[in-house]
Motif scaffolding. Structure first.
Motif, PDB file in Angstrom:
ATOM      1  N   PHE A  91       0.817  -1.217   0.000  1.00 19.32           N
ATOM      2  CA  PHE A  91       0.000   0.000   0.000  1.00 19.32           C
ATOM      3  C   PHE A  91       0.856   1.275   0.000  1.00 19.32           C
ATOM      4  CE2 PHE A  91      -3.058  -3.093   1.884  1.00 19.32           C
ATOM      5  CZ  PHE A  91      -3.942  -3.092   0.810  1.00 19.32           C
ATOM      6  N   GLY A  92       2.159   1.117   0.244  1.00 23.31           N
ATOM      7  CA  GLY A  92       3.079   2.252   0.144  1.00 23.31           C
ATOM      8  C   GLY A  92       3.662   2.368  -1.258  1.00 23.31           C
ATOM      9  N   THR A  93       3.165   1.579  -2.198  1.00 27.53           N
ATOM     10  CA  THR A  93       3.633   1.606  -3.589  1.00 27.53           C
ATOM     11  C   THR A  93       2.427   1.577  -4.532  1.00 27.53           C
ATOM     12  OG1 THR A  93       3.664  -0.750  -4.188  1.00 27.53           O
ATOM     13  CG2 THR A  93       5.478   0.039  -2.818  1.00 27.53           C
ATOM     14  N   ARG A  94       2.724   1.734  -5.833  1.00 34.66           N
ATOM     15  CA  ARG A  94       1.662   1.647  -6.826  1.00 34.66           C
ATOM     16  C   ARG A  94       1.718   0.295  -7.541  1.00 34.66           C
ATOM     17  NH1 ARG A  94      -0.629   7.202  -7.337  1.00 34.66           N
ATOM     18  NH2 ARG A  94      -1.699   6.478  -9.180  1.00 34.66           N
ATOM     19  N   THR A  95       2.358  -0.698  -6.923  1.00 38.53           N
ATOM     20  CA  THR A  95       2.432  -2.035  -7.522  1.00 38.53           C
ATOM     21  C   THR A  95       1.050  -2.573  -7.925  1.00 38.53           C
ATOM     22  OG1 THR A  95       3.086  -4.334  -7.143  1.00 38.53           O
ATOM     23  CG2 THR A  95       2.343  -3.131  -5.207  1.00 38.53           C
ATOM     24  N   PRO A  96       0.997  -3.341  -9.033  1.00 39.85           N
ATOM     25  CA  PRO A  96      -0.283  -3.986  -9.372  1.00 39.85           C
ATOM     26  C   PRO A  96      -0.631  -5.147  -8.435  1.00 39.85           C
ATOM     27  CG  PRO A  96       1.372  -4.329 -11.132  1.00 39.85           C
ATOM     28  CD  PRO A  96       2.023  -3.488 -10.072  1.00 39.85           C
ATOM     29  N   PHE A  97       0.338  -5.626  -7.663  1.00 47.08           N
ATOM     30  CA  PHE A  97       0.085  -6.781  -6.778  1.00 47.08           C
ATOM     31  C   PHE A  97      -0.643  -6.325  -5.518  1.00 47.08           C
ATOM     32  CE2 PHE A  97       4.214  -7.868  -8.956  1.00 47.08           C
ATOM     33  CZ  PHE A  97       3.620  -8.652  -9.930  1.00 47.08           C
ATOM     34  N   ARG A  98      -1.957  -6.193  -5.608  1.00 44.56           N
ATOM     35  CA  ARG A  98      -2.750  -5.644  -4.527  1.00 44.56           C
ATOM     36  C   ARG A  98      -3.926  -6.566  -4.214  1.00 44.56           C
ATOM     37  NH1 ARG A  98      -0.735  -0.614  -5.105  1.00 44.56           N
ATOM     38  NH2 ARG A  98      -1.983   0.297  -3.450  1.00 44.56           N
ATOM     39  N   ARG A  99      -4.529  -6.365  -3.061  1.00 44.33           N
ATOM     40  CA  ARG A  99      -5.712  -7.168  -2.692  1.00 44.33           C
ATOM     41  C   ARG A  99      -6.805  -7.031  -3.741  1.00 44.33           C
ATOM     42  NH1 ARG A  99      -5.114  -9.867   2.409  1.00 44.33           N
ATOM     43  NH2 ARG A  99      -2.860  -9.681   2.619  1.00 44.33           N
ATOM     44  N   ASN A 100      -7.085  -5.794  -4.101  1.00 43.53           N
ATOM     45  CA  ASN A 100      -8.019  -5.523  -5.190  1.00 43.53           C
ATOM     46  C   ASN A 100      -7.203  -4.839  -6.283  1.00 43.53           C
ATOM     47  OD1 ASN A 100     -10.559  -6.342  -3.925  1.00 43.53           O
ATOM     48  ND2 ASN A 100     -10.259  -4.589  -2.573  1.00 43.53           N
ATOM     49  N   PRO A 101      -6.834  -5.584  -7.341  1.00 47.99           N
ATOM     50  CA  PRO A 101      -5.934  -4.994  -8.346  1.00 47.99           C
ATOM     51  C   PRO A 101      -6.610  -3.944  -9.234  1.00 47.99           C
ATOM     52  CG  PRO A 101      -6.418  -7.286  -8.884  1.00 47.99           C
ATOM     53  CD  PRO A 101      -7.072  -7.010  -7.563  1.00 47.99           C
ATOM     54  N   ILE A 102      -6.896  -2.821  -8.583  1.00 49.07           N
ATOM     55  CA  ILE A 102      -7.506  -1.686  -9.271  1.00 49.07           C
ATOM     56  C   ILE A 102      -6.382  -0.762  -9.724  1.00 49.07           C
ATOM     57  CG2 ILE A 102      -8.939   0.375  -8.957  1.00 49.07           C
ATOM     58  CD1 ILE A 102     -10.488  -1.200  -6.798  1.00 49.07           C
ATOM     59  N   GLY A 103      -6.364  -0.414 -10.990  1.00 44.07           N
ATOM     60  CA  GLY A 103      -5.378   0.528 -11.501  1.00 44.07           C
ATOM     61  C   GLY A 103      -5.966   1.924 -11.534  1.00 44.07           C
ATOM     62  N   LEU A 104      -5.126   2.912 -11.261  1.00 44.02           N
ATOM     63  CA  LEU A 104      -5.562   4.310 -11.251  1.00 44.02           C
ATOM     64  C   LEU A 104      -4.506   5.130 -11.964  1.00 44.02           C
ATOM     65  CD1 LEU A 104      -7.275   6.716 -10.105  1.00 44.02           C
ATOM     66  CD2 LEU A 104      -5.735   6.675  -8.133  1.00 44.02           C
ATOM     67  N   THR A 105      -4.856   5.741 -13.060  1.00 46.79           N
ATOM     68  CA  THR A 105      -3.887   6.566 -13.779  1.00 46.79           C
ATOM     69  C   THR A 105      -4.528   7.852 -14.269  1.00 46.79           C
ATOM     70  OG1 THR A 105      -2.757   4.556 -14.511  1.00 46.79           O
ATOM     71  CG2 THR A 105      -2.150   6.584 -15.624  1.00 46.79           C
TER      72      THR A 105
END
Lengths: 163, 163
Positions: A91-105
């Motif tokens: 959560f301290g990064t913008r990695t795609p490896f997340r609980r909910n892989p939501i991208g935001l750009t």
């Protein structure tokens, strides 16, 4: 809603894509900020896009559908995959490896033509499902944001490369 | 993935909340930018938060679970509910009445204490499920963003009220 100990959780939140990304960029090329992509939305949504063209920038919220299983359970990563930087929490990064892989750009909106948006700077792969589009609002600007030292270091490096 | 005519759609994208919002603010009070809220995350996520405290600002992505049925099928709204402003497409506004009622707010991160984040400026109601937390990145800044005339008008009005 389920009350798990003191934590209220909501499971099985269901979303549907409103469209998808079209880009010729593959692999790391999608990170190139000059990259131009299309977002093809459901044709029924043409009316829902009216007025969007008056904004120069929009947030694209997308679903990184290739991130599944264990890749949704990671807790720490090396920022931007750089092994010399100590691992920090996802959560301290913008990695795609997340609980909910939501991208935001945040991207530049170049054109709205019926159900198709042409944008610059979207770092999503071809066929990525799109979940939402929001106009960029100057209230979203923070001028004096503080970032970690590792972030500054990577930024200096990037500036040297591009200058 | 389903190929519906020329449109690739993905249905039944499933998410789980990673925590929820705690705030005393009710109704319109949540829009007050000085409002302080807590985000209570699943205790297992403490490690995934390591390093987040080095950022001053974060994006909170949340699920507006009260928006259901017809409220997810609207195409146009009056910006910020102001009936004197002609209706525009929902994607040209930040209305909660969206196909996928995902909320996105940039907030100031005041404190990280184990699984609890203390933030300023989150416009989400008490108990709102949280989907993701992302650090604010100076790359997200656009200094010369263009916005519609109605946006400028409401902004001038707001400045007059608060000055």
């Amino acid at each position: 809603m389920e009350n798990k100990g003191r934590i209220l959780l909501m499971k099985g939140i269901k979303l549907e894509s409103i469209g998808y990304v079209v880009t010729k960029a593959v692999g790391r090329e999608v990170r190139d900020r000059s990259n131009i992509s299309k977002i093809v939305l459901i044709p029924d949504l043409v009316e829902a896009l009216e007025g969007l063209e008056d904004f120069s920038h929009i947030f694209v919220i997308f679903w990184m559908h290739e991130i599944v299983g264990e890749n949704r359970r990671m807790t720490k990563v090396h920022p931007r995959g750089r092994r010399e930087i100590p691992r920090i929490g996802i959560f301290g990064t913008r990695t795609p490896f997340r609980r909910n892989p939501i991208g935001l750009t945040l991207v530049e909106l170049l054109e709205v033509k019926e159900n198709i948006l042409v944008v610059r700077g979207l770092d999503a792969f071809n066929n990525t499902p799109v979940l939402d589009i929001k106009p960029f609002d100057p209230w979203d600007v923070v001028e004096d944001a503080k970032v970690p030292e590792w972030w500054m270091r990577l930024e200096r490096e990037r500036s040297r490369k591009t200058s």
